[in-house]
Design a protein around this motif. Structure first.
Motif, PDB file in Angstrom:
ATOM      1  N   VAL A   2       0.833  -1.194   0.000  1.00 54.26           N
ATOM      2  CA  VAL A   2       0.000   0.000   0.000  1.00 54.26           C
ATOM      3  C   VAL A   2       0.872   1.250   0.000  1.00 54.26           C
ATOM      4  CG1 VAL A   2      -1.773   1.270   1.251  1.00 54.26           C
ATOM      5  CG2 VAL A   2      -1.820  -1.229   1.226  1.00 54.26           C
ATOM      6  N   SER A   3       0.544   2.201  -0.884  1.00 56.38           N
ATOM      7  CA  SER A   3       1.291   3.452  -0.959  1.00 56.38           C
ATOM      8  C   SER A   3       1.084   4.254   0.323  1.00 56.38           C
ATOM      9  CB  SER A   3       0.807   4.258  -2.164  1.00 56.38           C
ATOM     10  OG  SER A   3       1.297   5.575  -2.107  1.00 56.38           O
ATOM     11  N   ARG A   4       2.117   5.020   0.696  1.00 59.41           N
ATOM     12  CA  ARG A   4       2.012   5.851   1.891  1.00 59.41           C
ATOM     13  C   ARG A   4       0.968   6.948   1.742  1.00 59.41           C
ATOM     14  NH1 ARG A   4       8.085   7.454   3.248  1.00 59.41           N
ATOM     15  NH2 ARG A   4       8.193   7.349   0.977  1.00 59.41           N
ATOM     16  N   CYS A   5       0.569   7.241   0.478  1.00 63.94           N
ATOM     17  CA  CYS A   5      -0.445   8.283   0.277  1.00 63.94           C
ATOM     18  C   CYS A   5      -1.851   7.710   0.319  1.00 63.94           C
ATOM     19  CB  CYS A   5      -0.217   9.011  -1.057  1.00 63.94           C
ATOM     20  SG  CYS A   5      -0.838   8.118  -2.499  1.00 63.94           S
ATOM     21  N   ALA A   6      -1.961   6.378   0.482  1.00 66.33           N
ATOM     22  CA  ALA A   6      -3.286   5.766   0.459  1.00 66.33           C
ATOM     23  C   ALA A   6      -4.132   6.316   1.603  1.00 66.33           C
ATOM     24  CB  ALA A   6      -3.169   4.250   0.571  1.00 66.33           C
ATOM     25  N   PRO A   7      -5.343   6.802   1.304  1.00 64.20           N
ATOM     26  CA  PRO A   7      -6.201   7.362   2.349  1.00 64.20           C
ATOM     27  C   PRO A   7      -6.861   6.251   3.155  1.00 64.20           C
ATOM     28  CG  PRO A   7      -7.315   7.444   0.239  1.00 64.20           C
ATOM     29  CD  PRO A   7      -5.926   6.933  -0.036  1.00 64.20           C
ATOM     30  N   SER A   8      -7.395   6.622   4.297  1.00 66.57           N
ATOM     31  CA  SER A   8      -8.137   5.665   5.111  1.00 66.57           C
ATOM     32  C   SER A   8      -9.599   5.648   4.655  1.00 66.57           C
ATOM     33  CB  SER A   8      -8.073   6.044   6.590  1.00 66.57           C
ATOM     34  OG  SER A   8      -8.799   7.246   6.817  1.00 66.57           O
ATOM     35  N   VAL A   9     -10.292   4.580   4.987  1.00 66.16           N
ATOM     36  CA  VAL A   9     -11.711   4.486   4.655  1.00 66.16           C
ATOM     37  C   VAL A   9     -12.483   5.596   5.360  1.00 66.16           C
ATOM     38  CG1 VAL A   9     -13.775   3.044   4.844  1.00 66.16           C
ATOM     39  CG2 VAL A   9     -11.585   2.017   4.222  1.00 66.16           C
ATOM     40  N   GLN A  10     -12.104   5.915   6.582  1.00 66.16           N
ATOM     41  CA  GLN A  10     -12.797   6.973   7.317  1.00 66.16           C
ATOM     42  C   GLN A  10     -12.661   8.310   6.606  1.00 66.16           C
ATOM     43  OE1 GLN A  10     -11.377   7.586  11.309  1.00 66.16           O
ATOM     44  NE2 GLN A  10     -13.197   8.727  11.936  1.00 66.16           N
ATOM     45  N   GLN A  11     -11.490   8.591   6.054  1.00 67.28           N
ATOM     46  CA  GLN A  11     -11.302   9.838   5.314  1.00 67.28           C
ATOM     47  C   GLN A  11     -12.172   9.871   4.062  1.00 67.28           C
ATOM     48  OE1 GLN A  11      -7.086   9.650   4.727  1.00 67.28           O
ATOM     49  NE2 GLN A  11      -6.601  10.414   6.791  1.00 67.28           N
ATOM     50  N   GLU A  13     -14.974   8.201   3.589  1.00 68.09           N
ATOM     51  CA  GLU A  13     -16.370   8.327   4.014  1.00 68.09           C
ATOM     52  C   GLU A  13     -16.694   9.774   4.358  1.00 68.09           C
ATOM     53  OE1 GLU A  13     -17.254   3.891   5.923  1.00 68.09           O
ATOM     54  OE2 GLU A  13     -16.445   5.498   7.189  1.00 68.09           O
ATOM     55  N   SER A  14     -15.761  10.475   4.954  1.00 72.31           N
ATOM     56  CA  SER A  14     -15.973  11.881   5.276  1.00 72.31           C
ATOM     57  C   SER A  14     -16.161  12.701   3.999  1.00 72.31           C
ATOM     58  CB  SER A  14     -14.781  12.423   6.073  1.00 72.31           C
ATOM     59  OG  SER A  14     -14.640  11.728   7.292  1.00 72.31           O
ATOM     60  N   PHE A  15     -15.339  12.437   3.013  1.00 72.57           N
ATOM     61  CA  PHE A  15     -15.433  13.132   1.738  1.00 72.57           C
ATOM     62  C   PHE A  15     -16.773  12.848   1.060  1.00 72.57           C
ATOM     63  CE2 PHE A  15     -14.133  12.881  -2.932  1.00 72.57           C
ATOM     64  CZ  PHE A  15     -14.433  14.214  -3.171  1.00 72.57           C
ATOM     65  N   LEU A  16     -17.212  11.579   1.054  1.00 74.97           N
ATOM     66  CA  LEU A  16     -18.471  11.216   0.412  1.00 74.97           C
ATOM     67  C   LEU A  16     -19.657  11.885   1.105  1.00 74.97           C
ATOM     68  CD1 LEU A  16     -17.899   7.391  -0.252  1.00 74.97           C
ATOM     69  CD2 LEU A  16     -17.806   9.265  -1.914  1.00 74.97           C
TER      70      LEU A  16
END
Length: 306
Positions: A2-11, A13-16
């Motif tokens: 996984v790339s270090r820039c990969a966002p979290s699911v929580q992030q 979900e916040s965007f959506l």
């Protein structure tokens, strides 16, 4: 990796949530977080992706062109993660081990039994099952002693055993073929008064066999018992030799045709029930809970078959 820039699911979900609500307060309430916490999640996401997703002002929230382009991918990631969690949960809930299933008469061949075992194997492919045919005299004893874990049987049952009813069907008189009533389409229970009925030896509970012997009769007459038979073949042999009669589920016509035996409908005889049974003390065991749940699912899918 996984790339270090990969966002979290929580992030994501916040965007959506913010993209759908276009309002920090409503989006935060929807996610059960504070507005500052939502802002931090969105800022962290933008930093990880190195792209501006939202144009903010005190009165207005607008998704940027980059944000609009990334929305479908963000939604796909969140849905994929939810699917992964569901699959993992289903796998974790699968039961393994061994389940020994008892059956009397033709219960192992009945449609509801086959459907339940199919459903069980679909839900728990790692669960190993085996089916044991049991005789009439000792089938309850086998369940109490733990020789089988569950059983497909015909109630009533003694204390300490729980059941899930599966189906009901009429009972028929099993008569010697040369009995004057054997050639009839149907007989009344009163017409069978005085005929000897086969008996079942211990340890079979009397509460069970008295039901199947129609004892007592509606008019209070006493049932006369004859030879003791431990299993179905002995029962059918005794009937064919003219030693006694019996009452059996109507399915016996199909599963137990024998020379010298006839089956006659008895319309005023209460029907019998088929059930899945287990010892009450074991109801919460994972393997027993698994087949109980499979049986309940089959009944929900085909209520008309009951």
């Amino acid at each position: 990796m996984v790339s270090r820039c990969a966002p979290s699911v929580q992030q994501l979900e916040s965007f959506l949530a913010l993209a759908e609500e276009l309002h920090f307060g409503r989006a935060a309430a929807r996610l059960f977080v504070t507005q500052p916490a939502l802002s931090r999640q969105l800022q962290a996401l933008e930093e990880r992706l190195d792209v501006l997703l939202v144009q903010r002002s005190r009165r207005h929230v607008e998704i940027t062109a980059a944000g609009e382009a990334l929305l479908p991918k963000a939604r796909a990631v969140v849905e994929a993660m939810a699917g992964l969690c569901r699959a993992a949960g289903a796998h974790a809930r699968q039961v393994d081990g061994r389940l020994v299933i008892g059956s009397i008469g033709a219960e192992a061949a009945m449609p509801y039994t086959r459907a339940i075992l199919d459903e069980l194997h679909t839900r728990h492919p790692r669960l190993r099952t085996s089916v044991r045919g049991l005789d009439l005299a000792t089938h309850f004893d086998a369940l109490e002693r733990g020789e089988v874990d569950v059983m497909f049987l015909r109630p009533p049952v003694p204390a300490g055993i729980e059941t899930l009813p599966l189906a009901s069907e009429p009972r028929v008189a099993c008569l010697p073929a040369d009995d004057p009533l054997a050639g009839r389409d149907e007989v009344r229970l009163a017409e069978l008064a005085g005929r000897t009925v086969v008996d079942i030896p211990p340890p079979c509970p009397r509460v069970w066999w008295r039901f199947w012997a129609a004892d007592p009769r509606p008019d209070g007459s006493v049932v006369r018992y004859g030879p003791m038979v431990p299993d179905m073949e002995a029962l059918l042999l005794a009937v064919s030799r003219g030693e006694a009669m019996a009452f059996l589920p109507a399915a016996a016509r199909h599963f137990f045709p024998r020379p010298g035996v006839g089956y006659v409908a008895v319309p005023d005889l209460p029907p019998g029930t088929a059930a899945l049974a287990w010892a009450a003390r074991n109801r919460a065991l994972p393997t027993i809970a698994a087949i109980r749940q499979a049986a309940a699912a089959v009944l929900r899918q085909a209520p008309a078959a009951r």
